[in-house]
Design a protein around this motif. Structure first.
Motif, short mmCIF file in Angstrom:
data_model
loop_
_atom_site.label_atom_id
_atom_site.label_comp_id
_atom_site.label_asym_id
_atom_site.label_seq_id
_atom_site.Cartn_x
_atom_site.Cartn_y
_atom_site.Cartn_z
N ARG A 113 50.01 36.60 77.13
CA ARG A 113 49.60 35.20 77.11
C ARG A 113 48.08 35.11 77.21
N ALA A 114 47.53 34.15 76.51
CA ALA A 114 46.08 33.93 76.52
C ALA A 114 45.76 32.71 77.36
N ASP A 115 44.90 32.91 78.35
CA ASP A 115 44.46 31.81 79.20
C ASP A 115 43.58 30.87 78.38
N GLN A 116 43.84 29.58 78.46
CA GLN A 116 43.06 28.58 77.73
C GLN A 116 42.24 27.69 78.66
N SER A 117 42.14 28.06 79.93
CA SER A 117 41.46 27.19 80.87
C SER A 117 39.96 27.06 80.59
N PHE A 118 39.40 28.00 79.80
CA PHE A 118 37.99 27.85 79.44
C PHE A 118 37.75 26.60 78.60
N ARG A 119 38.81 25.99 78.06
CA ARG A 119 38.70 24.77 77.28
C ARG A 119 38.81 23.51 78.13
N ASP A 120 39.23 23.66 79.38
CA ASP A 120 39.40 22.50 80.25
C ASP A 120 38.06 21.78 80.43
N THR A 121 38.05 20.49 80.23
CA THR A 121 36.79 19.74 80.30
C THR A 121 36.99 18.41 81.01
N ARG A 122 35.89 17.91 81.54
CA ARG A 122 35.81 16.57 82.08
C ARG A 122 34.67 15.86 81.37
N LYS A 123 34.94 14.68 80.84
CA LYS A 123 33.94 13.95 80.08
C LYS A 123 33.76 12.56 80.66
N LEU A 124 32.50 12.17 80.88
CA LEU A 124 32.13 10.81 81.24
C LEU A 124 31.27 10.25 80.13
N ASP A 154 28.35 12.85 79.40
CA ASP A 154 28.20 14.03 80.26
C ASP A 154 29.48 14.84 80.14
N LEU A 155 29.35 16.08 79.70
CA LEU A 155 30.50 16.95 79.46
C LEU A 155 30.40 18.15 80.40
N ALA A 156 31.49 18.45 81.12
CA ALA A 156 31.47 19.55 82.08
C ALA A 156 32.74 20.37 81.95
N SER A 157 32.57 21.70 81.98
CA SER A 157 33.72 22.60 82.04
C SER A 157 34.30 22.58 83.45
N ILE A 158 35.62 22.66 83.56
CA ILE A 158 36.28 22.59 84.85
C ILE A 158 36.60 23.97 85.39
N ASP A 162 43.27 19.44 80.17
CA ASP A 162 43.72 20.67 80.83
C ASP A 162 44.67 21.40 79.89
N TYR A 163 44.28 22.60 79.44
CA TYR A 163 45.05 23.35 78.45
C TYR A 163 45.98 24.35 79.12
N ASP A 164 47.19 24.47 78.55
CA ASP A 164 48.18 25.42 79.04
C ASP A 164 47.94 26.80 78.44
N PRO A 165 48.29 27.89 79.16
CA PRO A 165 48.23 29.23 78.56
C PRO A 165 49.15 29.29 77.34
N VAL A 166 48.79 30.14 76.37
CA VAL A 166 49.55 30.20 75.13
C VAL A 166 50.04 31.63 74.89
N PRO A 217 52.63 26.59 69.52
CA PRO A 217 51.53 25.61 69.44
C PRO A 217 50.79 25.51 70.77
N VAL A 218 49.50 25.27 70.71
CA VAL A 218 48.69 25.07 71.91
C VAL A 218 49.01 23.68 72.48
N SER A 219 49.24 23.63 73.78
CA SER A 219 49.55 22.35 74.43
C SER A 219 48.53 22.05 75.52
N TYR A 220 48.38 20.77 75.82
CA TYR A 220 47.41 20.37 76.83
C TYR A 220 47.76 19.00 77.39
N ASP A 221 47.21 18.71 78.57
CA ASP A 221 47.35 17.40 79.19
C ASP A 221 46.04 16.63 79.06
N ARG A 222 46.15 15.33 78.87
CA ARG A 222 44.96 14.48 78.78
C ARG A 222 45.11 13.28 79.72
#
Length: 426
Positions: A212-223, A247-251, A201-205, A170-175
């Motif tokens: 392993r597939a890097d998932q950091s392209f999904r990392d976002t910061r939202k205000l 305001d949505l920004a890729s990290i 912040d998404y973990d590699p899967v 499963p894909v995991s992430y921190d919020r």
């Protein structure tokens, strides 16, 4: 109505997901505790007899409420794929709530976790947790400042709108999230504003074919900011207008995959006790989301949210919910998944210590840039039996079917799961 309008006013900026509650499974799990967080606490689905109400532990100026649920179950399609593979599972779900014993104001800390283990497929074993704190500082009878924050480690259910179809786990992430809000009232007018921060912040899967597939392209910061003006019509019902900015920004994404975007919305609606037996909120508006990169599809269209509760009899409550949201996409070519969700729920309390619930849900996901579309239909029935104020037993049965049209970015599947367990509270 027992404080319903006040509750709605204080939670207007929140999502429709249930509040963190004791023994509530996180992410891909299922709860054996029926706690729907209704507007009223004296109706079917929320009412608890005094003899069965748990008693918090008093620790100085703090009320502590620990609980633990243990569940065993069966899943007919562990990986949520067209070729189903079944397995047994066990879940352990601890939780703790601390509340300050204050005559005014409010402060609470909550924590919950889920440890999930499968009998055959170790890749599906997972641990999740949520922690949060929230407080309210009252100044005057109708004015308050609210603040909240939290940190979570979560997983995405297999073949959900944002997951990776060839993932071996499963894909995991921190919020990380925080919110600050102010409410001011004068006569029939109530002005509420809030600012929200969220970081994912998404973990590699690991992949089925290895690597392993890097998932950091999904990392976002939202205000996100919201301002809402309510006009009280009767003390029980208010109409309101609201404006939003996001305001949505890729990290961490490469320059050609950044999902930077700006969003705007205007909405109007009604909230409160719409009749002696109906309460809730209906909101309708128009929204814009514009991406910095032309590769991602802008969106201009309707937005909506509704949560209507009908207290049919003292023993039966019906609830209808609807929402339109954007979900984080697991595909590099899709900026976000436009998701429409509709949920119908029934709560029935045939006995003072027995509660039944049934839920039917329909969810549509639009992966606009690539032409993929998903329809997910699900149903759930649950029962919870209270032996006393400290012990209850619960059973559940779930059915899910997902159909996919266009490129198969996620799997089509059908799954059934069922289980039973016990919850112990102090």
């Amino acid at each position: 109505m027992k404080g319903g309008l006040a509750r709605l006013a204080l939670s207007s900026g929140a999502a429709m997901a249930p509040a963190l509650a004791g023994a509530q499974a996180i992410g891909a799990g299922t709860s054996i505790v029926i706690d729907p967080a209704l507007d009223r606490d004296d109706v079917a689905g929320a009412r608890i007899e005094p003899a069965l109400r748990s008693r918090p532990i008093i620790v100085g100026p703090v009320f502590a409420q620990p609980s633990l649920s243990v569940v065993g179950g069966y899943d007919s399609n562990v990986f949520n794929r067209p070729a189903a593979r079944a397995g047994a599972l066990a879940m352990v779900m601890p939780s703790l709530q601390l509340r300050a014993n204050l005559p005014r104001h409010a402060f609470a800390v909550l924590a919950a976790g889920t440890v999930r283990r499968f009998s055959r497929y170790r890749t599906e074993n997972s641990e999740e947790f949520r922690t949060s704190a929230n407080g309210r500082l009252d100044f005057g009878a109708r004015n308050a400042i609210r603040a909240s924050g939290g940190f979570s480690h979560l997983i995405e259910p297999r073949s959900s709108a944002g997951s990776v179809p060839d993932a071996d786990e499963p894909v995991s992430y921190d919020r990380l999230e925080a919110e600050l809000g102010v409410g001011l009232a004068s006569g029939p007018f109530h002005l509420a504003s809030n600012v929200q921060y969220e970081r994912l912040d998404y973990d590699p899967v690991s992949l089925v074919g290895g690597g392993r597939a890097d998932q950091s392209f999904r990392d976002t910061r939202k205000l996100r900011g919201e301002a809402r003006l309510d006009y009280d019509l009767s003390g029980l019902v208010s109409v309101f207008g609201a404006v939003f900015y996001e305001d949505l920004a890729s990290i961490s994404a490469p320059a050609d995959e950044r999902r930077d975007a700006h969003g705007y919305a205007v909405a109007a609606g009604v909230r409160g006790a719409l009749s002696p037996v109906v309460s809730g909120e209906v909101r309708l508006g128009y929204q814009w989301r514009d991406y910095a990169l032309p590769a991602y599809r802008d969106f201009h269209g309707l937005t909506f949210r509704a949560d209507l509760q009908w207290y049919v009899t003292p023993l039966v409550t019906l609830r209808a919910q609807a929402s339109r949201t954007f979900r984080n996409s697991g595909d590099r070519n899709v900026g976000a998944i436009l998701t429409d969700a509709f949920v119908l729920s029934t709560y029935y309390d045939p006995l003072r210590n027995l509660r039944l619930s049934a839920t039917a849900a329909l969810e549509h996901g639009d992966f606009g840039e690539v032409g993929t579309s998903t329809w997910r239909k699900s149903g759930r029935v649950r029962a919870q039996y209270h032996v006393n104020r400290s012990l209850s037993f619960g059973v559940y049965a779930d059915f899910v079917r997902q159909d996919v049209s266009g490129p198969r970015l996620v799997n089509a599947f059908t799954a059934f799961s069922a289980g039973l367990g016990a919850t112990v509270t102090a």
